[in-house]
Every structure is written in structure tokens, then in C-alpha cells.
Design a protein around this motif. Structure first.
Motif, PDB file in Angstrom:
ATOM      1  N   GLU A  48       0.858  -1.193   0.000  1.00 15.71           N
ATOM      2  CA  GLU A  48       0.000   0.000   0.000  1.00 15.71           C
ATOM      3  C   GLU A  48       0.888   1.235   0.000  1.00 15.71           C
ATOM      4  O   GLU A  48       1.782   1.370   0.841  1.00 15.71           O
ATOM      5  CB  GLU A  48      -0.907   0.005   1.232  1.00 15.71           C
ATOM      6  N   LEU A  49       0.661   2.126  -0.958  1.00 19.96           N
ATOM      7  CA  LEU A  49       1.410   3.374  -1.013  1.00 19.96           C
ATOM      8  C   LEU A  49       0.767   4.374  -0.060  1.00 19.96           C
ATOM      9  O   LEU A  49      -0.418   4.712  -0.188  1.00 19.96           O
ATOM     10  CB  LEU A  49       1.417   3.935  -2.446  1.00 19.96           C
ATOM     11  N   THR A  50       1.550   4.830   0.918  1.00 19.35           N
ATOM     12  CA  THR A  50       1.058   5.769   1.920  1.00 19.35           C
ATOM     13  C   THR A  50       1.821   7.088   1.797  1.00 19.35           C
ATOM     14  O   THR A  50       2.753   7.212   0.991  1.00 19.35           O
ATOM     15  CB  THR A  50       1.255   5.207   3.335  1.00 19.35           C
ATOM     16  N   ALA A  51       1.461   8.051   2.606  1.00 22.66           N
ATOM     17  CA  ALA A  51       2.153   9.337   2.591  1.00 22.66           C
ATOM     18  C   ALA A  51       3.610   9.195   3.020  1.00 22.66           C
ATOM     19  O   ALA A  51       4.461  10.013   2.656  1.00 22.66           O
ATOM     20  CB  ALA A  51       1.426  10.321   3.501  1.00 22.66           C
ATOM     21  N   GLU A  52       3.922   8.158   3.789  1.00 26.19           N
ATOM     22  CA  GLU A  52       5.287   7.961   4.284  1.00 26.19           C
ATOM     23  C   GLU A  52       6.138   7.084   3.372  1.00 26.19           C
ATOM     24  O   GLU A  52       7.372   7.146   3.403  1.00 26.19           O
ATOM     25  CB  GLU A  52       5.246   7.331   5.675  1.00 26.19           C
ATOM     26  N   GLY A  53       5.494   6.249   2.566  1.00 28.01           N
ATOM     27  CA  GLY A  53       6.237   5.326   1.714  1.00 28.01           C
ATOM     28  C   GLY A  53       5.386   4.135   1.358  1.00 28.01           C
ATOM     29  O   GLY A  53       4.149   4.194   1.429  1.00 28.01           O
ATOM     30  N   LEU A  54       6.039   3.039   0.974  1.00 27.73           N
ATOM     31  CA  LEU A  54       5.321   1.835   0.580  1.00 27.73           C
ATOM     32  C   LEU A  54       5.316   0.845   1.746  1.00 27.73           C
ATOM     33  O   LEU A  54       6.371   0.459   2.249  1.00 27.73           O
ATOM     34  CB  LEU A  54       5.983   1.186  -0.639  1.00 27.73           C
ATOM     35  N   LEU A  55       4.108   0.435   2.147  1.00 25.32           N
ATOM     36  CA  LEU A  55       3.949  -0.514   3.240  1.00 25.32           C
ATOM     37  C   LEU A  55       3.671  -1.893   2.659  1.00 25.32           C
ATOM     38  O   LEU A  55       2.710  -2.078   1.904  1.00 25.32           O
ATOM     39  CB  LEU A  55       2.797  -0.098   4.154  1.00 25.32           C
ATOM     40  N   ALA A  56       4.517  -2.859   2.989  1.00 24.40           N
ATOM     41  CA  ALA A  56       4.317  -4.251   2.571  1.00 24.40           C
ATOM     42  C   ALA A  56       3.901  -5.077   3.767  1.00 24.40           C
ATOM     43  O   ALA A  56       4.457  -4.928   4.859  1.00 24.40           O
ATOM     44  CB  ALA A  56       5.603  -4.816   1.977  1.00 24.40           C
ATOM     45  N   THR A  57       2.928  -5.943   3.559  1.00 20.87           N
ATOM     46  CA  THR A  57       2.469  -6.838   4.625  1.00 20.87           C
ATOM     47  C   THR A  57       2.437  -8.267   4.100  1.00 20.87           C
ATOM     48  O   THR A  57       2.219  -8.504   2.907  1.00 20.87           O
ATOM     49  CB  THR A  57       1.069  -6.444   5.127  1.00 20.87           C
ATOM     50  N   GLY A  58       2.642  -9.216   5.006  1.00 25.83           N
ATOM     51  CA  GLY A  58       2.737 -10.615   4.632  1.00 25.83           C
ATOM     52  C   GLY A  58       1.430 -11.199   4.153  1.00 25.83           C
ATOM     53  O   GLY A  58       0.351 -10.605   4.282  1.00 25.83           O
ATOM     54  N   ALA A  59       1.526 -12.393   3.580  1.00 22.87           N
ATOM     55  CA  ALA A  59       0.358 -13.075   3.044  1.00 22.87           C
ATOM     56  C   ALA A  59      -0.610 -13.457   4.163  1.00 22.87           C
ATOM     57  O   ALA A  59      -0.199 -13.780   5.275  1.00 22.87           O
ATOM     58  CB  ALA A  59       0.795 -14.333   2.292  1.00 22.87           C
ATOM     59  N   ALA A  60      -1.895 -13.399   3.844  1.00 25.33           N
ATOM     60  CA  ALA A  60      -2.911 -13.827   4.798  1.00 25.33           C
ATOM     61  C   ALA A  60      -2.685 -15.299   5.135  1.00 25.33           C
ATOM     62  O   ALA A  60      -2.512 -16.129   4.245  1.00 25.33           O
ATOM     63  CB  ALA A  60      -4.304 -13.631   4.199  1.00 25.33           C
ATOM     64  N   GLY A  61      -2.674 -15.603   6.418  1.00 27.14           N
ATOM     65  CA  GLY A  61      -2.420 -16.969   6.843  1.00 27.14           C
ATOM     66  C   GLY A  61      -0.952 -17.339   6.839  1.00 27.14           C
ATOM     67  O   GLY A  61      -0.591 -18.460   7.178  1.00 27.14           O
ATOM     68  N   GLY A  62      -0.104 -16.391   6.442  1.00 25.93           N
ATOM     69  CA  GLY A  62       1.333 -16.603   6.479  1.00 25.93           C
ATOM     70  C   GLY A  62       1.871 -17.577   5.451  1.00 25.93           C
ATOM     71  O   GLY A  62       2.982 -18.089   5.585  1.00 25.93           O
ATOM     72  N   ARG A  63       1.104 -17.854   4.385  1.00 19.07           N
ATOM     73  CA  ARG A  63       1.543 -18.840   3.390  1.00 19.07           C
ATOM     74  C   ARG A  63       1.639 -18.164   2.023  1.00 19.07           C
ATOM     75  O   ARG A  63       0.649 -17.660   1.495  1.00 19.07           O
ATOM     76  CB  ARG A  63       0.544 -19.987   3.319  1.00 19.07           C
ATOM     77  N   LEU A  64       2.831 -18.172   1.436  1.00 17.03           N
ATOM     78  CA  LEU A  64       3.025 -17.600   0.104  1.00 17.03           C
ATOM     79  C   LEU A  64       2.640 -18.616  -0.961  1.00 17.03           C
ATOM     80  O   LEU A  64       2.857 -19.814  -0.806  1.00 17.03           O
ATOM     81  CB  LEU A  64       4.488 -17.197  -0.095  1.00 17.03           C
ATOM     82  N   ALA A  65       2.066 -18.126  -2.058  1.00 19.14           N
ATOM     83  CA  ALA A  65       1.710 -18.982  -3.183  1.00 19.14           C
ATOM     84  C   ALA A  65       2.821 -18.964  -4.222  1.00 19.14           C
ATOM     85  O   ALA A  65       3.458 -17.940  -4.453  1.00 19.14           O
ATOM     86  CB  ALA A  65       0.402 -18.503  -3.814  1.00 19.14           C
ATOM     87  N   GLY A  66       3.059 -20.110  -4.850  1.00 17.69           N
ATOM     88  CA  GLY A  66       3.984 -20.154  -5.968  1.00 17.69           C
ATOM     89  C   GLY A  66       3.433 -19.365  -7.143  1.00 17.69           C
ATOM     90  O   GLY A  66       2.230 -19.090  -7.228  1.00 17.69           O
ATOM     91  N   VAL A  67       4.319 -18.975  -8.070  1.00 17.17           N
ATOM     92  CA  VAL A  67       3.900 -18.138  -9.189  1.00 17.17           C
ATOM     93  C   VAL A  67       4.492 -18.667 -10.498  1.00 17.17           C
ATOM     94  O   VAL A  67       5.487 -19.382 -10.515  1.00 17.17           O
ATOM     95  CB  VAL A  67       4.341 -16.671  -9.004  1.00 17.17           C
ATOM     96  N   ASP A  68       3.849 -18.289 -11.584  1.00 13.44           N
ATOM     97  CA  ASP A  68       4.407 -18.425 -12.928  1.00 13.44           C
ATOM     98  C   ASP A  68       4.518 -16.996 -13.432  1.00 13.44           C
ATOM     99  O   ASP A  68       3.515 -16.370 -13.768  1.00 13.44           O
ATOM    100  CB  ASP A  68       3.476 -19.272 -13.810  1.00 13.44           C
ATOM    101  N   PHE A  69       5.744 -16.478 -13.466  1.00 12.20           N
ATOM    102  CA  PHE A  69       5.913 -15.041 -13.651  1.00 12.20           C
ATOM    103  C   PHE A  69       6.975 -14.760 -14.710  1.00 12.20           C
ATOM    104  O   PHE A  69       8.039 -15.376 -14.711  1.00 12.20           O
ATOM    105  CB  PHE A  69       6.329 -14.386 -12.330  1.00 12.20           C
ATOM    106  N   ASP A  70       6.675 -13.821 -15.591  1.00 10.64           N
ATOM    107  CA  ASP A  70       7.632 -13.352 -16.593  1.00 10.64           C
ATOM    108  C   ASP A  70       8.390 -12.164 -15.999  1.00 10.64           C
ATOM    109  O   ASP A  70       7.811 -11.098 -15.768  1.00 10.64           O
ATOM    110  CB  ASP A  70       6.896 -12.927 -17.863  1.00 10.64           C
ATOM    111  N   LEU A  71       9.686 -12.362 -15.750  1.00  8.57           N
ATOM    112  CA  LEU A  71      10.515 -11.314 -15.157  1.00  8.57           C
ATOM    113  C   LEU A  71      11.438 -10.661 -16.190  1.00  8.57           C
ATOM    114  O   LEU A  71      12.443 -10.048 -15.823  1.00  8.57           O
ATOM    115  CB  LEU A  71      11.370 -11.901 -14.023  1.00  8.57           C
TER     116      LEU A  71
END
Length: 441
Positions: A293-316
Motif C-alpha cells: 500500500e502506497l502511503t504518505a510515508e512510503g510503501l507498506l508491505a504486509t505478509g500473506a494472509a495466513g502466512g503462506r506464500l503462493a507459488g507463481v508463474d511469472f515473466d521477469l
């Protein structure tokens, strides 16, 4: 037994709630420095990056005759050399790809030969397309046919025939820096330059958009006749007074820290609009289940709900520099991942694909190279000694894994100083920023 110093990557214990400030953008700092060398008067760079890469560029400017007043770390003043760049000089590129690629097109304007060399690992990095383009417009280039460091460049450029700017054909499939290098100096050439990319792919397109934006900010009217062609007329480069944005790629491991631990990390002063490809880290985190979330102070990052990250298929393909940090998250995710469009990373500070497969495997994940990427299957990870291969992004990879996996030791973490001096101290402070836990009364 290895004599390379190791750093015990700190392990998060508690509810992470950190605020970090990252240094200035390497990509922007070094582009602004090149343009300041060619400008029509003194330029000021505010909040530039202080790192090995930017120091190599400052040293190159000084060797070519520019004056760089960097006594005030918050504002560097660059005075271009009267009469053009100075020749008969040596430039040590270190490991800085921007120096070994951006400075040779400036060197053809010097009044004598300019000799380039660098760190042994940099001698494997390709520069050939830039050197051939300089030959094509009349410069002398001596590299014994290697297309890598060391080499010598010497002008002067001949006057172009009638009919407009000369055209060079460049295959930039291995690095968009080949095109950026030529565009940055083109306005100072006798008749400008037309650059045409001829290869099948063009990685890191946002970095090319960044180059065009910096040129236009310096008064150079870049045209794009086609999706893979650029026209720069001969014209003055306007003196600059610019503020360098924070380096969003250096912010990536801190955003990953929040995602991997289920905590919160605020990166201060995140720009509302930017050409930096590091902005795409937000898309990666969203795909894996974390949030920003972009805030007045900077960008706030928060972890995944339930603490579990999903794998991805991503073009980098546009953000290859994020690959080591994203690969760390993929190893910590709950399902397999595929990272695509990053075959060009084999020619970076190290062969990043081979390095990531080797270190992920040592940690306990299953990883394999694809023709143009990586396939990563998470597994039970255990602490080990993570090698960095003289690569700053591999040091950041090790730090992210170590925040979740105990007893990870990172070899030569100081290599992160290439773009983020003091990374280890900033990381330790961030990992130690945990919220106090409430106690039942």
C-alpha cells in the motif's frame, strides 16, 4: 576450507514491524552522471547513490576531465570538462556494467585513447554490441575480438555524410544497456545517432524507458520511430538539478522480508510515479498473496494472509534484477514456481541462473534451469553456507532466506555494497524490529 568471511543472516523471531530507508537508485545515479559529463554547464545530483558502482562512475568522469565535488554526500556537483573529454587515460570499471557499457560511447569524444578494464568477473560480461556499434560509426576499438574487457576506444568520429544521423544496428537481447549506452551519448555526436535493435528479445524494457526519460529531462528530444528504434539528434545536453529516487530494486529484499515472515515493512519515500523496474516487485508480491500500500510515508508491505506464500508463474523479462529475491520467496512458498524471460541473467555479475540453482539446491529446494528461466519446487529448507559469487543480488537472496530459515550464513555479504553500502546493518536493524507481544494479565 573457505577463507571467505561469512555473515550469520539474522532470523526473525516475533511480529516484524520495520521501517527502512534505502539508498538512491544506481540506475538513475549513473545515467545522470553520464549526462552531467556531457552537459552545457555544471549539474547537481541530490541524494545520489554512494556505492562501489557509482564511485566507479565518478572516477571515470574524473579520468575524462570532469570535476566532481562530492564533499556534500547529499548533493554532488559535476562540472563538465572544457573542450570535451580528456583522452590517454585508464578507466577501472570494477564490476559496474553501467561503467563498462555507458562510458565507451563517451570515450569516442575524447582527445586520445581511453583504456578500459575491471574486476576479473567483469571480463566475462558482454560489451561487444556496443563496441561494434562504435566501430560502425567510425571509432577505433581494440579488443582482440573478445567483445569483453579489457579494450581500448579512440575517436574522433568522422563527420556523417549528408542524409541525417548515422544508423547503427544493435542486438540488445543480452542487455538493454547496449541501447541505453549509445542513446546517452548520441546528442554529443556530430550528427546524432539512430539506434535500431535487431535481436529477438529486448529485456529490461523499463530501463530503456528510464534512459529516454532522463534524456528528455536533459533537453534531448528522443524520438521513437518504431518499437525497437530510437533517434537522437545532435543537440546540447542541458545542465541538470535533479533529485535521485530511492533504489527500488535495493528495496526488494525488504519488501520480501515482510512477505516471507508475515510481518510489516515500510520503505520510506517510495515515489508515486517512477520508471524504475523495481516498482514491479509490488506485482510479484500480490501474485504470491502479500500486499502493498502506497502511503504518505512510503510503501507498506504486509505478509500473506495466513502466512503462506503462493507459488507463481511469472515473466521477469522486464525486471530480471529482482530474480534472486523473487527466487528466495519461491523457495519459501507453498507450491512450485516458474520464473521466465530471464535467460539474459547468465551474463550478469555471475551466471545468476546457475548460481541460484546451486544455492537453492544446497538449502533443500529443488531447482533447475530452463532455457529462459528457472523452475523452483519448495522443500524442507535447512541452514547452510550461501555463496554469493561476487554478486550483490545473491547476498540479498541469502538474507531473505535466512530471515525464515535458521542458521543461514552468507559468504561475503559486503558484496552488497556494490549498490547498497551497509546492507547488512540495515538488514539486521529491520529484522530486529519486532512488535512487543501482549501478555495475558
Amino acid at each position: 576450507m573457505s577463507t571467505v568471511p561469512t555473515w550469520a543472516a539474522p532470523h526473525v523471531q516475533g511480529a516484524l514491524d520495520a521501517r527502512v530507508r534505502v539508498p538512491g537508485s544506481k540506475s538513475l545515479t549513473n545515467r545522470w552522471l553520464v549526462l552531467a559529463l556531457l552537459a552545457d554547464g555544471p549539474s547537481t545530483l541530490r541524494h545520489p547513490l554512494h556505492s562501489d558502482d557509482s564511485r566507479r562512475m565518478v572516477d571515470a568522469l574524473r579520468a575524462l576531465g570532469a570535476g566532481v565535488d562530492d564533499d556534500d554526500p547529499a548533493a554532488w556537483v559535476v562540472r563538465p570538462p572544457w573542450g570535451g573529454p580528456r583522452g590517454d587515460v585508464d578507466i577501472d570499471c570494477g564490476q559496474a556494467g553501467t561503467v563498462m557499457r555507458f562510458v565507451p560511447p563517451v570515450a569516442v569524444l575524447a582527445d586520445g585513447p581511453v583504456r578500459f578494464d575491471g574486476h576479473p568477473s567483469a571480463r566475462a560480461r558482454p560489451v561487444g554490441p556496443v563496441l561494434q556499434a562504435l566501430r560502425d560509426i567510425g571509432a577505433s576499438v581494440l579488443d582482440e575480438g573478445r567483445g569483453t574487457l579489457p579494450f581500448t576506444v579512440e575517436g574522433p568520429l568522422p563527420q556523417a555524410p549528408a542524409g541525417g544521423p548515422p544508423t547503427v544496428l544493435v542486438d540488445a537481447s543480452a542487455s538493454s544497456q547496449f541501447v541505453s549506452a549509445l542513446l546517452l551519448s548520441a546528442a554529443a555526436y556530430p550528427h546524432g545517432l539512430r539506434v535500431q535493435h535487431t535481436g529477438p528479445t529486448l529485456p529490461s524494457l523499463p530501463h530503456l524507458q528510464m534512459t529516454v526519460a532522463t534524456l528528455r529531462a536533459a533537453g534531448v528530444p528522443v524520438e521513437q520511430p518504431g518499437a525497437a528504434s530510437w533517434l537522437v539528434p545532435a543537440c546540447p545536453v542541458r545542465a541538470l538539478d535533479v533529485v535521485v529516487e530511492p533504489d527500488l530494486s535495493s528495496a526488494a529484499p525488504f519488501l520480501a522480508l515482510a512477505a516471507a515472515t508475515g510481518g510489516r515493512v515500510l520503505v520510506a519515500d517510495w515515489p508515486a510515479a517512477t520508471t524504475q523496474p523495481g516498482e514491479r516487485m509490488r506485482d510479484v508480491l500480490a501474485a504470491m498473496g502479500a500486499a502493498t500500500e502506497l502511503t504518505a510515508e512510503g510503501l507498506l508491505a504486509t505478509g500473506a494472509a495466513g502466512g503462506r506464500l503462493a507459488g507463481v508463474d511469472f515473466d521477469l523479462s522486464e525486471v530480471g534484477e529482482l530474480t534472486p529475491v523473487v527466487a528466495a520467496l519461491c523457495a519459501l512458498a507453498g507450491s512450485p514456481s516458474t520464473l521466465r524471460g530471464i535467460g539474459h541473467l547468465r551474463g550478469h555479475e555471475t551466471d545468476r541462473l546457475a548460481a541460484l540453482v546451486a544455492e537453492l539446491t544446497r538449502l533443500g529446494a529443488r531447482a533447475r534451469e530452463l532455457p529462459d528461466g528457472l523452475a523452483i519446487e519448495p522443500g524442507p529448507l535447512t541452514g547452510c553456507r550461501v555463496r554469493t559469487y561476487h554478486d550483490h543480488r545473491m547476498a540479498m537472496f541469502g538474507a531473505v532466506v535466512g530471515a525464515v530459515v535458521p542458521q543461514v550464513e552468507v559468504e561475503d555479504v559486503a558484496t552488497a555494497g556494490k549498490t547498497f553500502p551497509g546492507f547488512d546493518r540495515a538488514w539486521e536493524q529491520a529484522v530486529g524490529s519486532v512488535r512487543p507481544q501482549s501478555r495475558a494479565g
